[in-house]
Design a protein around this motif. Structure first.
Motif, PDB file in Angstrom:
ATOM      1  N   LYS A 112     -11.921 -18.428  16.519  1.00  0.00           N
ATOM      2  CA  LYS A 112     -12.889 -19.514  16.329  1.00  0.00           C
ATOM      3  C   LYS A 112     -13.672 -19.762  17.616  1.00  0.00           C
ATOM      4  CE  LYS A 112     -13.029 -24.249  14.583  1.00  0.00           C
ATOM      5  NZ  LYS A 112     -12.271 -25.293  13.882  1.00  0.00           N
ATOM      6  N   VAL A 142     -16.005 -16.501  18.712  1.00  0.00           N
ATOM      7  CA  VAL A 142     -17.332 -16.342  18.104  1.00  0.00           C
ATOM      8  C   VAL A 142     -18.274 -17.473  18.522  1.00  0.00           C
ATOM      9  CG1 VAL A 142     -16.628 -14.882  16.169  1.00  0.00           C
ATOM     10  CG2 VAL A 142     -16.559 -17.376  15.905  1.00  0.00           C
ATOM     11  N   ALA A 143     -17.699 -18.647  18.803  1.00  0.00           N
ATOM     12  CA  ALA A 143     -18.540 -19.738  19.314  1.00  0.00           C
ATOM     13  C   ALA A 143     -19.113 -19.345  20.679  1.00  0.00           C
ATOM     14  CB  ALA A 143     -17.745 -21.036  19.409  1.00  0.00           C
ATOM     15  N   ASP A 181     -22.053 -16.834  20.398  1.00  0.00           N
ATOM     16  CA  ASP A 181     -23.350 -17.434  20.091  1.00  0.00           C
ATOM     17  C   ASP A 181     -23.827 -18.349  21.213  1.00  0.00           C
ATOM     18  OD1 ASP A 181     -23.753 -16.095  17.683  1.00  0.00           O
ATOM     19  OD2 ASP A 181     -22.735 -17.620  16.490  1.00  0.00           O
ATOM     20  N   GLN A 182     -22.873 -19.023  21.867  1.00  0.00           N
ATOM     21  CA  GLN A 182     -23.237 -19.871  23.001  1.00  0.00           C
ATOM     22  C   GLN A 182     -23.930 -19.052  24.087  1.00  0.00           C
ATOM     23  OE1 GLN A 182     -19.904 -21.896  24.826  1.00  0.00           O
ATOM     24  NE2 GLN A 182     -21.164 -22.727  26.490  1.00  0.00           N
ATOM     25  N   THR A 210     -25.902 -16.713  23.931  1.00  0.00           N
ATOM     26  CA  THR A 210     -27.315 -16.410  23.701  1.00  0.00           C
ATOM     27  C   THR A 210     -28.211 -17.603  24.052  1.00  0.00           C
ATOM     28  OG1 THR A 210     -27.433 -17.155  21.391  1.00  0.00           O
ATOM     29  CG2 THR A 210     -26.667 -14.894  21.764  1.00  0.00           C
ATOM     30  N   VAL A 211     -27.569 -18.748  24.330  1.00  0.00           N
ATOM     31  CA  VAL A 211     -28.345 -19.946  24.658  1.00  0.00           C
ATOM     32  C   VAL A 211     -28.179 -20.327  26.124  1.00  0.00           C
ATOM     33  CG1 VAL A 211     -28.669 -22.401  24.153  1.00  0.00           C
ATOM     34  CG2 VAL A 211     -28.195 -20.818  22.288  1.00  0.00           C
ATOM     35  N   VAL A 212     -26.932 -20.359  26.580  1.00  0.00           N
ATOM     36  CA  VAL A 212     -26.655 -20.692  27.988  1.00  0.00           C
ATOM     37  C   VAL A 212     -25.658 -19.691  28.567  1.00  0.00           C
ATOM     38  CG1 VAL A 212     -27.150 -23.168  28.042  1.00  0.00           C
ATOM     39  CG2 VAL A 212     -24.972 -22.387  27.141  1.00  0.00           C
ATOM     40  N   TYR A 233     -18.304  -9.504  13.776  1.00  0.00           N
ATOM     41  CA  TYR A 233     -19.160 -10.687  13.872  1.00  0.00           C
ATOM     42  C   TYR A 233     -20.236 -10.487  14.939  1.00  0.00           C
ATOM     43  CZ  TYR A 233     -20.843 -15.421  14.415  1.00  0.00           C
ATOM     44  OH  TYR A 233     -21.673 -16.518  14.479  1.00  0.00           O
ATOM     45  N   SER A 247     -24.108 -10.695  14.295  1.00  0.00           N
ATOM     46  CA  SER A 247     -24.854 -11.786  14.924  1.00  0.00           C
ATOM     47  C   SER A 247     -26.026 -11.232  15.736  1.00  0.00           C
ATOM     48  CB  SER A 247     -23.910 -12.601  15.807  1.00  0.00           C
ATOM     49  OG  SER A 247     -24.605 -13.645  16.441  1.00  0.00           O
ATOM     50  N   ILE A 297     -28.729 -10.095  13.359  1.00  0.00           N
ATOM     51  CA  ILE A 297     -29.500 -11.238  12.839  1.00  0.00           C
ATOM     52  C   ILE A 297     -30.499 -11.722  13.905  1.00  0.00           C
ATOM     53  CG2 ILE A 297     -29.346 -13.657  12.095  1.00  0.00           C
ATOM     54  CD1 ILE A 297     -26.628 -12.901  10.772  1.00  0.00           C
ATOM     55  N   ASP A 298     -30.051 -11.773  15.162  1.00  0.00           N
ATOM     56  CA  ASP A 298     -30.972 -12.119  16.267  1.00  0.00           C
ATOM     57  C   ASP A 298     -32.176 -11.205  16.277  1.00  0.00           C
ATOM     58  OD1 ASP A 298     -29.873 -14.253  17.570  1.00  0.00           O
ATOM     59  OD2 ASP A 298     -28.581 -13.039  18.853  1.00  0.00           O
ATOM     60  N   LEU A 330     -34.448 -11.899  13.418  1.00  0.00           N
ATOM     61  CA  LEU A 330     -35.178 -13.155  13.581  1.00  0.00           C
ATOM     62  C   LEU A 330     -36.325 -13.001  14.580  1.00  0.00           C
ATOM     63  CD1 LEU A 330     -32.230 -15.725  13.598  1.00  0.00           C
ATOM     64  CD2 LEU A 330     -34.100 -15.676  11.950  1.00  0.00           C
ATOM     65  N   GLU A 331     -36.098 -12.183  15.591  1.00  0.00           N
ATOM     66  CA  GLU A 331     -37.149 -11.984  16.588  1.00  0.00           C
ATOM     67  C   GLU A 331     -38.293 -11.158  16.032  1.00  0.00           C
ATOM     68  OE1 GLU A 331     -35.467 -10.381  20.226  1.00  0.00           O
ATOM     69  OE2 GLU A 331     -34.047 -12.049  20.216  1.00  0.00           O
ATOM     70  N   PHE A 374     -11.576 -20.784   9.429  1.00  0.00           N
ATOM     71  CA  PHE A 374     -10.495 -20.477  10.372  1.00  0.00           C
ATOM     72  C   PHE A 374      -9.204 -21.209  10.003  1.00  0.00           C
ATOM     73  CE2 PHE A 374     -14.552 -20.072  12.573  1.00  0.00           C
ATOM     74  CZ  PHE A 374     -14.445 -18.805  13.113  1.00  0.00           C
ATOM     75  N   GLY A 429      -6.810 -21.155  14.745  1.00  0.00           N
ATOM     76  CA  GLY A 429      -8.104 -20.652  15.211  1.00  0.00           C
ATOM     77  C   GLY A 429      -8.377 -19.207  14.832  1.00  0.00           C
ATOM     78  N   TYR A 471     -36.564 -18.898  18.549  1.00  0.00           N
ATOM     79  CA  TYR A 471     -37.301 -17.637  18.550  1.00  0.00           C
ATOM     80  C   TYR A 471     -38.812 -17.821  18.590  1.00  0.00           C
ATOM     81  CZ  TYR A 471     -32.752 -15.956  17.362  1.00  0.00           C
ATOM     82  OH  TYR A 471     -31.419 -15.687  17.402  1.00  0.00           O
ATOM     83  N   TRP A 502     -26.493 -25.396  21.025  1.00  0.00           N
ATOM     84  CA  TRP A 502     -25.889 -24.090  20.735  1.00  0.00           C
ATOM     85  C   TRP A 502     -24.883 -24.170  19.592  1.00  0.00           C
ATOM     86  CZ3 TRP A 502     -20.774 -23.251  20.868  1.00  0.00           C
ATOM     87  CH2 TRP A 502     -19.972 -23.853  21.842  1.00  0.00           C
ATOM     88  N   HIS A 533     -24.927 -21.847  16.394  1.00  0.00           N
ATOM     89  CA  HIS A 533     -23.713 -21.140  15.977  1.00  0.00           C
ATOM     90  C   HIS A 533     -23.394 -21.413  14.502  1.00  0.00           C
ATOM     91  CE1 HIS A 533     -19.817 -19.327  15.994  1.00  0.00           C
ATOM     92  NE2 HIS A 533     -19.147 -20.463  16.005  1.00  0.00           N
TER      93      HIS A 533
END
Lengths: 82, 198
Positions: A12, A15-16, A19-20, A22-24, A47, A51, A54-55, A58-59, B105, B109, B154, B175, B179
């Motif tokens: 859990k 995967v968070a 994705d995080q 890709t932002v920070v 995953y 992911s 999908i990025d 989307l781009e 999950f 987790g 995007y 984020w 997610h």
């Protein structure tokens, strides 16, 4: 035991973090935890691929059906002088 | 803005006038296609294209010709789209439509067995068109404010901090929404692919 617990990441959380990231930017310890987890977890590996795909989609979204824009063009021209 | 009193028909102005209606002819289709891929309703997309041209007309003196007209129109459109997402994001009515999230999950987790991702059995490059179609479909199913959050990511070359300021949320909150949207998009695309195979 202490070190193992620091390095072990649940799916859990893993995967968070994916994705995080890709932002920070992640912290060095988070990057290490993620690398260890990704080295052994197939599910999270799938995953990650999906992911990223999908990025990418989307781009690069370009496809959308063609539209009949005649009426819209007329409407816009009415709003513009000349 | 320069004031040109008494010269209602200067050569520069009349040229801009004919230019802008030729821009409408030339670029409406492209702008609408781009917009419709990014908002839910065609009528909303049409309105955004319309206000883009109106803004272009009003700001025509700022178009100095250093970028192509197409690039310039798209940069105006992207700002209009950002306004649209910002509004959608902050709309309290839309926020209330948030659905219950499914649990993927277990308590420890780990993935629940039925939610554990497996590779999509396809050649992603060869089937890019199919995936784009599924993605377009799945984007429509996102709660509006998740979609707004993910679209902002995007849309333009701005960093997360700026987006968060525009949306009025923390980077962590941002984020996490990205997610959640990603988890849901991945589930949805997986389901679409499975449907096709049965």
């Amino acid at each position: 035991m202490g070190i193992i617990h620091t390095l072990l990441l649940s799916c859990k959380k893993a995967v968070a973090l994916l994705d995080q990231s890709t932002v920070v930017p992640l912290s060095p310890i988070e990057r290490l935890q993620l690398r260890v987890h990704m080295g052994i977890c197939k599910g999270c590996g799938a995953y990650k691929h999906q992911s990223e795909l999908i990025d990418h989609l989307l781009e690069n979204r370009s496809r959308a059906e063609a539209f009949d824009t005649k009426a819209l063009e007329e409407r816009i021209n009415l709003r513009l002088p000349g | 803005m320069s004031k040109k009193t008494g010269s209602s028909n200067t050569p520069t102005l009349s040229r801009s006038e004919s230019d802008i209606s030729s821009w409408v002819d030339k670029y409406t289709q492209d702008l609408l296609r781009y917009t419709k891929a990014r908002v839910k309703d065609l009528s909303v997309a049409e309105d955004l294209v319309q206000i883009t041209f109106v803004a272009a007309w009003e700001g025509r003196e700022r178009y100095a010709g250093q970028s192509s007209i197409r690039t310039w129109l798209f940069s105006i459109l992207k700002n209009k789209l950002a306004d649209h997402y910002r509004k959608a994001y902050r709309d309290p009515v839309l926020h209330r439509t948030e659905e219950l999230e499914i649990e993927r999950f277990a308590d420890n987790g780990g993935w629940l067995p039925e939610h554990r991702p497996t590779e999509w059995s396809m050649d992603a490059l060869q089937e890019a068109e199919l995936l784009e179609e599924h993605l377009a479909h799945c984007l429509q199913g996102l709660p509006p404010h998740w979609r707004a959050a993910i679209e902002m990511k995007y849309l333009r070359n701005v960093d997360a901090k700026e987006i968060c300021q525009e949306l009025g949320i923390s980077v962590t909150n941002y984020w996490q929404q990205i997610h959640r949207a990603k988890l849901k998009l991945r589930d949805c695309i997986t389901n679409q692919l499975q449907k096709r195979n049965h």
